[in-house]
Write an enzyme that holds these catalytic residues in place. Structure first.
Site, PDB file in Angstrom:
ATOM      1  CG  HIS A 188      -2.129   0.833   1.110  1.00 14.76           C
ATOM      2  ND1 HIS A 188      -2.085   2.198   0.884  1.00 14.76           N
ATOM      3  CD2 HIS A 188      -3.451   0.508   1.172  1.00 14.76           C
ATOM      4  CE1 HIS A 188      -3.314   2.671   0.819  1.00 14.76           C
ATOM      5  NE2 HIS A 188      -4.167   1.667   0.984  1.00 14.76           N
ATOM      6  CG  HIS A 189       1.859   5.059  -2.849  1.00 13.30           C
ATOM      7  ND1 HIS A 189       3.041   5.415  -2.246  1.00 13.30           N
ATOM      8  CD2 HIS A 189       1.905   5.586  -4.099  1.00 13.30           C
ATOM      9  CE1 HIS A 189       3.775   6.135  -3.084  1.00 13.30           C
ATOM     10  NE2 HIS A 189       3.104   6.238  -4.224  1.00 13.30           N
ATOM     11  CB  ALA A 190      -1.112   4.424   3.136  1.00 18.64           C
TER      12      ALA A 190
END
Length: 211
Positions: A188-190
Site C-alpha cells: 500500500h502506498h500509504a
C-alpha cells in the site's frame, strides 16, 4: 505479539499516509528477477526445502524494514508490529487445492524451517484455511512454481486499507550458471514509496548472498 501505536502528530509519513488512505487508495506492485543461485545450492547442501527457505528469506527482508510491518489495532489506529509472520499457501498436487497456513517467524533459518515442516504436517489433511485463529501480525506469501513470469499482480479487495505486503514468486530457471527467480511485491502506498519497495529486492538479494 507486540506493537507500537503510531502517533499521527509525530509520524514522518503522517501527510502521505492520510492522503493515500483518505483520498487516493492505491497499491504499488513490482516484479524483479532475483538471483537465487546461492540459495538453491545452500538448501541442497544442507538438506532443506526451497519453499520454506525462500519464505524465510522474504520474511527476514520484510521484518528488517518498519514500512512492511504496519497494520491496524481494534480501534482503527495505525500500528507497527514488532515482527510479522508469513501467511502462506501450501499446495496439494493430488487434489489441486491448498491450505493457508501461518508459521511464526524466526530470525534463524533452521528454526523457521523446522516450524514450517511441523506446521505443514499438522495441517496436511486440511484445505482452505487452518483451523486456528490467524494472528493479525502477518503478511501474505504465495508461489507459482509452474511458470517463470514477467510480472504478477494481486489485489486485496477489502476497504482499501490492507497495509501488509503481498509477496509472490514464480518458477526459477538456470542459464549460464545463474539461477533467476521472478519475485513480486505489492504494498500500500500509504506506508511505502517506490524507494522502500525497491529496497525490499536489494535486501532479499543481500540475505541470499550472505548464506
Amino acid at each position: 505479539m507486540k506493537y507500537e501505536t503510531i502517533n499521527p502528530d509525530t509520524w514522518k509519513r503522517r501527510e502521505l499516509f492520510r492522503y493515500y488512505i483518505d483520498n487516493l487508495r492505491n497499491v504499488m506492485s513490482l516484479t524483479a528477477d532475483t538471483d537465487v543461485t546461492r540459495l538453491v545450492g545452500f538448501v541442497r547442501a544442507h538438506g532443506l526445502k526451497f519453499y520454506p527457505a525462500m519464505i524465510w528469506v522474504v520474511s527476514k527482508a520484510v521484518n528488517s524494514r518498519e514500512e512492511f510491518r504496519y497494520g491496524w489495532d481494534g480501534d482503527g489506529n495505525p500500528i507497527r508490529w514488532d515482527f510479522v509472520s508469513p501467511y502462506y499457501a501450501d499446495f496439494h498436487k493430488e487434489d489441486e487445492c491448498c491450505v493457508k497456513l501461518v508459521t511464526e517467524y524466526s530470525d534463524d533459518l533452521y528454526n523457521f524451517h523446522a516450524r514450517f515442516i511441523a506446521d505443514r504436517e499438522k495441517h496436511r489433511n486440511l484445505r482452505g484455511f487452518a483451523a486456528e485463529n490467524i494472528p493479525p501480525n502477518t503478511f501474505d506469501v504465495s508461489c507459482l512454481p509452474w511458470i517463470k513470469y514477467k510480472s504478477f499482480d494481486i489485489h486485496v479487495f477489502d476497504e482499501g486499507k490492507y497495509l501488509a505486503p503481498v509477496v509472490t514468486w514464480g518458477k526459477y530457471e538456470t542459464s549460464d550458471g545463474k539461477t533467476l527467480l521472478p519475485l513480486s511485491m505489492n504494498i500500500h502506498h500509504a506506508v511505502a514509496d517506490g524507494w522502500h519497495l525497491s529496497r525490499f529486492f536489494s535486501d532479499v538479494q543481500d540475505i541470499i548472498d550472505a548464506l
